[in-house]
Design a protein around this motif. Structure first.
Motif, PDB file in Angstrom:
ATOM      1  N   ALA A  10      10.250  44.263  82.182  1.00  0.00           N
ATOM      2  CA  ALA A  10      11.570  44.332  82.715  1.00  0.00           C
ATOM      3  C   ALA A  10      11.491  44.410  84.082  1.00  0.00           C
ATOM      4  O   ALA A  10      12.408  43.936  84.833  1.00  0.00           O
ATOM      5  CB  ALA A  10      12.541  45.277  82.033  1.00  0.00           C
ATOM      6  N   ASP A  11      10.711  45.116  84.737  1.00  0.00           N
ATOM      7  CA  ASP A  11      10.603  45.505  86.434  1.00  0.00           C
ATOM      8  C   ASP A  11      10.442  44.082  86.822  1.00  0.00           C
ATOM      9  O   ASP A  11      10.976  44.068  88.257  1.00  0.00           O
ATOM     10  CB  ASP A  11       9.464  46.312  86.493  1.00  0.00           C
ATOM     11  CG  ASP A  11       9.570  47.069  87.824  1.00  0.00           C
ATOM     12  OD1 ASP A  11      10.856  47.369  88.267  1.00  0.00           O
ATOM     13  OD2 ASP A  11       8.647  47.571  88.257  1.00  0.00           O
ATOM     14  N   ASP A  12       9.935  43.170  86.392  1.00  0.00           N
ATOM     15  CA  ASP A  12       9.823  41.901  86.938  1.00  0.00           C
ATOM     16  C   ASP A  12      10.991  40.710  86.796  1.00  0.00           C
ATOM     17  O   ASP A  12      10.871  39.632  87.427  1.00  0.00           O
ATOM     18  CB  ASP A  12       8.401  41.152  86.370  1.00  0.00           C
ATOM     19  CG  ASP A  12       7.084  41.786  86.774  1.00  0.00           C
ATOM     20  OD1 ASP A  12       7.384  42.457  88.003  1.00  0.00           O
ATOM     21  OD2 ASP A  12       6.138  41.981  86.123  1.00  0.00           O
ATOM     22  N   PHE A  13      11.737  41.143  85.918  1.00  0.00           N
ATOM     23  CA  PHE A  13      13.029  40.314  85.981  1.00  0.00           C
ATOM     24  C   PHE A  13      14.343  40.657  86.747  1.00  0.00           C
ATOM     25  O   PHE A  13      14.658  41.853  86.305  1.00  0.00           O
ATOM     26  CB  PHE A  13      13.277  40.050  84.350  1.00  0.00           C
ATOM     27  CG  PHE A  13      12.406  39.426  83.618  1.00  0.00           C
ATOM     28  CD1 PHE A  13      12.629  37.979  83.551  1.00  0.00           C
ATOM     29  CD2 PHE A  13      11.431  40.044  82.768  1.00  0.00           C
ATOM     30  CE1 PHE A  13      11.711  37.195  82.628  1.00  0.00           C
ATOM     31  CE2 PHE A  13      10.582  39.219  82.085  1.00  0.00           C
ATOM     32  CZ  PHE A  13      10.490  38.056  82.016  1.00  0.00           C
ATOM     33  N   GLU A  14      14.529  40.143  87.590  1.00  0.00           N
ATOM     34  CA  GLU A  14      15.663  40.581  88.626  1.00  0.00           C
ATOM     35  C   GLU A  14      16.770  40.979  87.760  1.00  0.00           C
ATOM     36  O   GLU A  14      17.658  41.874  88.601  1.00  0.00           O
ATOM     37  CB  GLU A  14      15.797  39.938  89.806  1.00  0.00           C
ATOM     38  CG  GLU A  14      14.420  39.639  90.607  1.00  0.00           C
ATOM     39  CD  GLU A  14      14.496  41.135  91.658  1.00  0.00           C
ATOM     40  OE1 GLU A  14      15.384  41.740  91.739  1.00  0.00           O
ATOM     41  OE2 GLU A  14      13.271  41.280  91.952  1.00  0.00           O
ATOM     42  N   ILE A  15      17.300  40.201  87.038  1.00  0.00           N
ATOM     43  CA  ILE A  15      18.417  40.246  86.133  1.00  0.00           C
ATOM     44  C   ILE A  15      18.504  41.493  85.626  1.00  0.00           C
ATOM     45  O   ILE A  15      19.977  41.959  85.362  1.00  0.00           O
ATOM     46  CB  ILE A  15      18.527  39.052  85.076  1.00  0.00           C
ATOM     47  CG1 ILE A  15      20.053  38.731  84.587  1.00  0.00           C
ATOM     48  CG2 ILE A  15      17.674  39.174  84.001  1.00  0.00           C
ATOM     49  CD1 ILE A  15      20.368  37.519  83.878  1.00  0.00           C
ATOM     50  N   PHE A  16      17.718  42.250  85.194  1.00  0.00           N
ATOM     51  CA  PHE A  16      17.773  43.438  84.777  1.00  0.00           C
ATOM     52  C   PHE A  16      17.665  44.507  85.818  1.00  0.00           C
ATOM     53  O   PHE A  16      16.809  44.863  86.499  1.00  0.00           O
ATOM     54  CB  PHE A  16      16.683  43.705  83.633  1.00  0.00           C
ATOM     55  CG  PHE A  16      16.550  42.880  82.565  1.00  0.00           C
ATOM     56  CD1 PHE A  16      17.807  42.691  81.750  1.00  0.00           C
ATOM     57  CD2 PHE A  16      15.587  42.183  82.377  1.00  0.00           C
ATOM     58  CE1 PHE A  16      17.493  41.727  80.629  1.00  0.00           C
ATOM     59  CE2 PHE A  16      15.574  41.184  81.176  1.00  0.00           C
ATOM     60  CZ  PHE A  16      16.558  41.092  80.504  1.00  0.00           C
ATOM     61  N   GLU A  17      18.787  45.332  86.221  1.00  0.00           N
ATOM     62  CA  GLU A  17      18.904  46.183  87.143  1.00  0.00           C
ATOM     63  C   GLU A  17      18.645  47.739  86.856  1.00  0.00           C
ATOM     64  O   GLU A  17      18.100  48.581  87.538  1.00  0.00           O
ATOM     65  CB  GLU A  17      20.373  46.208  87.812  1.00  0.00           C
ATOM     66  CG  GLU A  17      21.289  47.110  87.109  1.00  0.00           C
ATOM     67  CD  GLU A  17      22.529  47.591  87.941  1.00  0.00           C
ATOM     68  OE1 GLU A  17      23.131  48.381  87.621  1.00  0.00           O
ATOM     69  OE2 GLU A  17      22.984  46.609  88.826  1.00  0.00           O
TER      70      GLU A  17
END
Length: 276
Positions: free
Chosen positions: A24-31
């Protein structure tokens, strides 16, 4: 509208959750990413595995680099407020200032009975919660804290080192009680999290929060509003995205997507695409 994920630390392994958060750290959409604070699973066999919240957060802080981290939410009855303040300060330092400090009054009778933890009647529980939040804020912001409440007493108390975030990590209060919970949100929270049945129910609660803010002289725009949307593994991801969009249209700021039990990192890319 912003997005987060939540992983259920029940009936799963540390490695599974760690890999999801790293991905998830690599998906900017998840803050942000969240766990929960329970000692027993909330579904299935109560003797099943359930990882402890704060030790997980410390380890996940080391495993990630960008995503904000938090517990949704930490039961005030489980740890003395001074202990929780010290834990939170340490985790904020470990994460380089990425902690969201989630707190709630607590409710799980089964866990309390099993562990010999007192679960006071509702009014006393919220009285203790109010004192606990104030004590935590004092410890995280003041050089020394003296607090003489009915249930929480601090005498020239230190909490060092202080957290990275100033004046303190954002306080996230979870719950939907219109009187005690939403009044506490209005007084002290930077984020309010609720699990509601529908956007319509959420709107009604938001109106109550606006009233509580007016009563204490707080601008409700200072408070991030978040809700949880559970992903049903039996349904297409588009269904959960539609629910998220409906909450966004109702005025919710942050949608926390509750991942299916024991979900792996492979769920994140398709989820990111449907949410985008």
């Amino acid at each position: 509208m912003r997005f987060a994920i939540k992983t259920r630390p029940e009936h799963t392994t540390w490695e599974r959750i760690r890999d999801v958060w790293i991905a998830a750290d690599d998906f900017e959409i998840f803050e942000s990413a969240w766990n929960w604070d329970h000692f027993y699973p909330l579904s299935g066999d109560p003797a099943g595995s359930n990882l402890e919240a704060w030790s997980m957060l410390a380890a996940l802080a080391q495993a990630t680099r960008r995503i904000r981290i938090g517990c949704q939410v930490s039961g005030m009855i489980y740890r003395h407020p001074a202990l929780l303040a010290n834990i939170a300060a340490s985790v904020d330092i470990i994460s380089a200032g990425r902690l969201e400090l989630g707190v709630g009054a607590g409710w799980n009778q089964q866990e309390c009975d099993a562990y010999g933890i007192e679960l006071p009647p509702l009014k006393e529980r919220f009285d203790r919660f109010d004192e606990g939040v104030q004590a935590i804020i004092g410890l995280l912001t003041q050089e020394q804290t003296t607090f003489q409440g009915q249930y929480v007493k601090l005498t020239e108390a230190f909490c060092e080192p202080k957290p990275v975030q100033r004046p303190h990590p954002p306080i996230v209060i979870g719950g939907k009680g219109p009187n005690r919970t939403l009044r506490a949100v209005a007084k002290w929270a930077q984020q309010w999290n609720a699990i509601t049945e529908s956007p319509e129910q959420w709107r009604e609660l938001k109106e109550v929060l606006v009233t509580r803010c007016a009563e204490v002289g707080r601008d409700p725009a200072e408070i991030t509003c978040s809700v949880n949307v559970r992903i049903d593994p039996a349904e297409p991801l588009e269904r959960a995205a539609e629910t998220a969009a409906a909450y966004g249209n109702a005025g919710v700021d942050l949608i926390v997507m509750n991942l299916p039990l024991d979900a792996g990192p492979e769920v994140l890319e398709p989820l990111a695409k449907v949410l985008a």
